[in-house]
Enzyme design. Structure first.
Site, PDB file in Angstrom:
ATOM      1  N   GLU A 130      26.562  21.609  24.789  1.00  0.00           N
ATOM      2  CA  GLU A 130      27.207  20.344  25.124  1.00  0.00           C
ATOM      3  C   GLU A 130      26.558  19.755  26.371  1.00  0.00           C
ATOM      4  O   GLU A 130      26.903  20.147  27.496  1.00  0.00           O
ATOM      5  CB  GLU A 130      28.694  20.569  25.423  1.00  0.00           C
ATOM      6  CG  GLU A 130      29.489  21.146  24.269  1.00  0.00           C
ATOM      7  CD  GLU A 130      30.962  20.831  24.423  1.00  0.00           C
ATOM      8  OE1 GLU A 130      31.498  20.167  23.540  1.00  0.00           O
ATOM      9  OE2 GLU A 130      31.565  21.225  25.436  1.00  0.00           O
ATOM     10  N   SER A 146      30.401  13.657  22.305  1.00  0.00           N
ATOM     11  CA  SER A 146      30.478  12.371  21.585  1.00  0.00           C
ATOM     12  C   SER A 146      30.086  12.482  20.122  1.00  0.00           C
ATOM     13  O   SER A 146      29.493  11.561  19.560  1.00  0.00           O
ATOM     14  CB  SER A 146      29.645  11.299  22.297  1.00  0.00           C
ATOM     15  OG  SER A 146      30.132  11.088  23.610  1.00  0.00           O
ATOM     16  N   GLY A 199      35.697  16.644  21.038  1.00  0.00           N
ATOM     17  CA  GLY A 199      36.768  16.288  21.964  1.00  0.00           C
ATOM     18  C   GLY A 199      37.530  15.080  21.453  1.00  0.00           C
ATOM     19  O   GLY A 199      38.442  15.209  20.632  1.00  0.00           O
ATOM     20  N   GLY A 200      37.141  13.901  21.914  1.00  0.00           N
ATOM     21  CA  GLY A 200      37.866  12.662  21.595  1.00  0.00           C
ATOM     22  C   GLY A 200      38.168  12.483  20.113  1.00  0.00           C
ATOM     23  O   GLY A 200      39.296  12.135  19.744  1.00  0.00           O
ATOM     24  N   HIS A 207      33.651  25.984  29.284  1.00  0.00           N
ATOM     25  CA  HIS A 207      33.465  24.538  29.067  1.00  0.00           C
ATOM     26  C   HIS A 207      33.045  23.893  30.392  1.00  0.00           C
ATOM     27  O   HIS A 207      33.499  24.307  31.452  1.00  0.00           O
ATOM     28  CB  HIS A 207      34.767  23.915  28.542  1.00  0.00           C
ATOM     29  CG  HIS A 207      34.582  22.500  28.097  1.00  0.00           C
ATOM     30  ND1 HIS A 207      34.516  21.450  28.981  1.00  0.00           N
ATOM     31  CD2 HIS A 207      34.405  21.961  26.864  1.00  0.00           C
ATOM     32  CE1 HIS A 207      34.317  20.325  28.304  1.00  0.00           C
ATOM     33  NE2 HIS A 207      34.241  20.609  27.018  1.00  0.00           N
ATOM     34  N   ASN A 250      38.560  20.326  20.289  1.00  0.00           N
ATOM     35  CA  ASN A 250      38.953  20.693  21.645  1.00  0.00           C
ATOM     36  C   ASN A 250      39.873  19.585  22.156  1.00  0.00           C
ATOM     37  O   ASN A 250      39.411  18.518  22.551  1.00  0.00           O
ATOM     38  CB  ASN A 250      37.694  20.803  22.522  1.00  0.00           C
ATOM     39  CG  ASN A 250      38.022  21.039  23.985  1.00  0.00           C
ATOM     40  OD1 ASN A 250      39.173  21.318  24.340  1.00  0.00           O
ATOM     41  ND2 ASN A 250      37.013  20.937  24.839  1.00  0.00           N
ATOM     42  N   TRP A 251      41.179  19.862  22.108  1.00  0.00           N
ATOM     43  CA  TRP A 251      42.145  18.809  22.453  1.00  0.00           C
ATOM     44  C   TRP A 251      42.205  18.564  23.952  1.00  0.00           C
ATOM     45  O   TRP A 251      42.824  17.606  24.393  1.00  0.00           O
ATOM     46  CB  TRP A 251      43.540  19.184  21.944  1.00  0.00           C
ATOM     47  CG  TRP A 251      43.689  19.177  20.450  1.00  0.00           C
ATOM     48  CD1 TRP A 251      42.701  18.998  19.503  1.00  0.00           C
ATOM     49  CD2 TRP A 251      44.913  19.339  19.716  1.00  0.00           C
ATOM     50  NE1 TRP A 251      43.244  19.042  18.244  1.00  0.00           N
ATOM     51  CE2 TRP A 251      44.591  19.256  18.340  1.00  0.00           C
ATOM     52  CE3 TRP A 251      46.239  19.554  20.090  1.00  0.00           C
ATOM     53  CZ2 TRP A 251      45.570  19.382  17.335  1.00  0.00           C
ATOM     54  CZ3 TRP A 251      47.210  19.684  19.097  1.00  0.00           C
ATOM     55  CH2 TRP A 251      46.867  19.588  17.741  1.00  0.00           C
ATOM     56  N   LYS A 252      41.646  19.461  24.755  1.00  0.00           N
ATOM     57  CA  LYS A 252      41.707  19.331  26.218  1.00  0.00           C
ATOM     58  C   LYS A 252      43.177  19.182  26.652  1.00  0.00           C
ATOM     59  O   LYS A 252      44.053  19.775  26.021  1.00  0.00           O
ATOM     60  CB  LYS A 252      40.820  18.174  26.680  1.00  0.00           C
ATOM     61  CG  LYS A 252      39.395  18.308  26.107  1.00  0.00           C
ATOM     62  CD  LYS A 252      38.408  17.381  26.713  1.00  0.00           C
ATOM     63  CE  LYS A 252      37.045  17.620  26.064  1.00  0.00           C
ATOM     64  NZ  LYS A 252      35.988  16.835  26.671  1.00  0.00           N
ATOM     65  N   GLY A 255      32.359  12.729  26.217  1.00  0.00           N
ATOM     66  CA  GLY A 255      33.290  11.630  26.447  1.00  0.00           C
ATOM     67  C   GLY A 255      32.634  10.319  26.843  1.00  0.00           C
ATOM     68  O   GLY A 255      33.314   9.396  27.299  1.00  0.00           O
ATOM     69  N   GLU A 260      33.942  21.301  31.809  1.00  0.00           N
ATOM     70  CA  GLU A 260      35.052  20.802  32.629  1.00  0.00           C
ATOM     71  C   GLU A 260      35.693  21.931  33.420  1.00  0.00           C
ATOM     72  O   GLU A 260      36.170  21.735  34.536  1.00  0.00           O
ATOM     73  CB  GLU A 260      36.069  20.067  31.732  1.00  0.00           C
ATOM     74  CG  GLU A 260      35.506  18.715  31.310  1.00  0.00           C
ATOM     75  CD  GLU A 260      36.036  18.181  29.997  1.00  0.00           C
ATOM     76  OE1 GLU A 260      37.053  18.691  29.485  1.00  0.00           O
ATOM     77  OE2 GLU A 260      35.404  17.236  29.470  1.00  0.00           O
TER      78      GLU A 260
HETATM   79  P1  PGA Z   1      33.785  14.650  23.346  1.00  0.00           P
HETATM   80  O1  PGA Z   1      34.062  16.083  24.035  1.00  0.00           O
HETATM   81  O2  PGA Z   1      33.656  14.876  21.869  1.00  0.00           O
HETATM   82  O3  PGA Z   1      34.993  13.823  23.714  1.00  0.00           O
HETATM   83  O4  PGA Z   1      32.526  14.113  23.937  1.00  0.00           O
HETATM   84  C1  PGA Z   1      33.420  17.242  23.583  1.00  0.00           C
HETATM   85  C2  PGA Z   1      33.823  18.420  24.432  1.00  0.00           C
HETATM   86  O5  PGA Z   1      33.967  18.275  25.649  1.00  0.00           O
HETATM   87  O6  PGA Z   1      34.018  19.538  23.915  1.00  0.00           O
END
Ligand code: PGA
Length: 253
Positions: free
Chosen positions: A167, A213, A234-235, A96, A10-12, A173, A98
């Site tokens: 999640e 994470s 994500g990251g 998600h 997930n590149w956001k 993050g 966010e």
């Molecule tokens: P993260 O994000 O791996 O940076 O914690 C995961 C996500 O929000 O899908």
């Protein structure tokens, strides 16, 4: 039943077109002809077509991070499920945390999007997870149950069209994660809810991903659990080596 592990990046809101080309090329290079695991990246809308070209005929899948619930029409700034399919997507991340936080998306909003994604032919990756306050007051199970129940529509569920991502919001993050046991207990609960609602074929076939994470150094432990069928990353999905490290862990898990 064996479920093929699924690792989704997930590149956001990250990566311009040049970054997209090089990151996709790096992942495709390392992915080679690996089997036994499915991998996909979800770039921002503007990079989908570039990613599609960079991915070519390789095994890497493509997804997006949201779509509108309507099929088309007067929705300035939004993108439809049909547009995603047209751009070469197979997956769409929906609900998600966010988007729930930044755009006020409710479970019902998410369910409407999932319905449209399904009727368009996309696989929905439906995200659920508790906040830190909810975890601390002991309501993780209730929150996840509510989200799973109301964010997944009743009609049209099929094992290959639904992926659930658990999640915990406080793990996204932050570098913090739940224990594998705690995460797996939530995964088992999600599968029970799916079993009660949709029956054995759907419950046993749906991949339930862990997200929050997940990194190359902790992925193997999560993915070794039989109820954790992959990761939403994500990251660590922004560097080819890290993403590939997690894919590798999924192959061994
Ligand atoms: P993260 O994000 O791996 O940076 O914690 C995961 C996500 O929000 O899908």
């Amino acid at each position: 039943m064996t479920r093929t592990p699924l690792i989704v990046g997930n590149w956001k809101m990250n990566n311009l077109l040049t970054d997209t080309e090089s990151l996709c090329a790096g992942i495709v290079d390392g992915l080679g002809s690996r089997n036994g695991v499915e991998a996909a990246v979800c770039p921002p809308f503007t990079a989908l077509t570039t990613a599609r070209s960079a991915i070519g005929e390789s095994a890497l899948g493509l997804g997006a991070q949201d779509c509108h619930a309507a099929e088309k029409g007067a929705h300035t700034g939004d993108v439809s499920a049909a547009m995603l399919l047209d751009a070469g997507c197979r997956y769409v991340i929906l609900g998600h945390s966010e988007r729930r936080a930044d755009h006020g998306e409710t479970d019902e909003d998410v369910a409407a999007k999932v319905s449209t994604a399904w009727s368009t032919g996309l696989t929905s990756i439906v995200c659920v997870g508790e906040t830190e306050a909810e975890r601390n007051n002991g309501s993780t199970t209730a929150v996840v149950e509510r989200q799973v129940t109301h964010s997944i529509p009743t009609g049209g569920a099929a094992a290959d069209k639904l992926v659930v991502a658990y999640e915990p919001v406080w793990a996204i993050g932050t570098g913090r994660t739940p224990s594998v046991e705690d995460a797996a207990a939530v995964h088992r609960h999600v599968r029970q809810i799916l079993r009660a609602r949709f029956g054995d074929a759907v419950a046993d076939g749906v991949r339930i991903l862990y997200g929050g994470s997940m990194k190359p150094d902790n992925a193997a432990a999560f993915l070794a659990d039989p109820d954790i069928d992959g990761g939403l990353i994500g990251g660590a999905s922004l560097k080819a080596a890290d993403f590939l490290g997690i894919v590798e862990a999924a192959r061994g898990g």
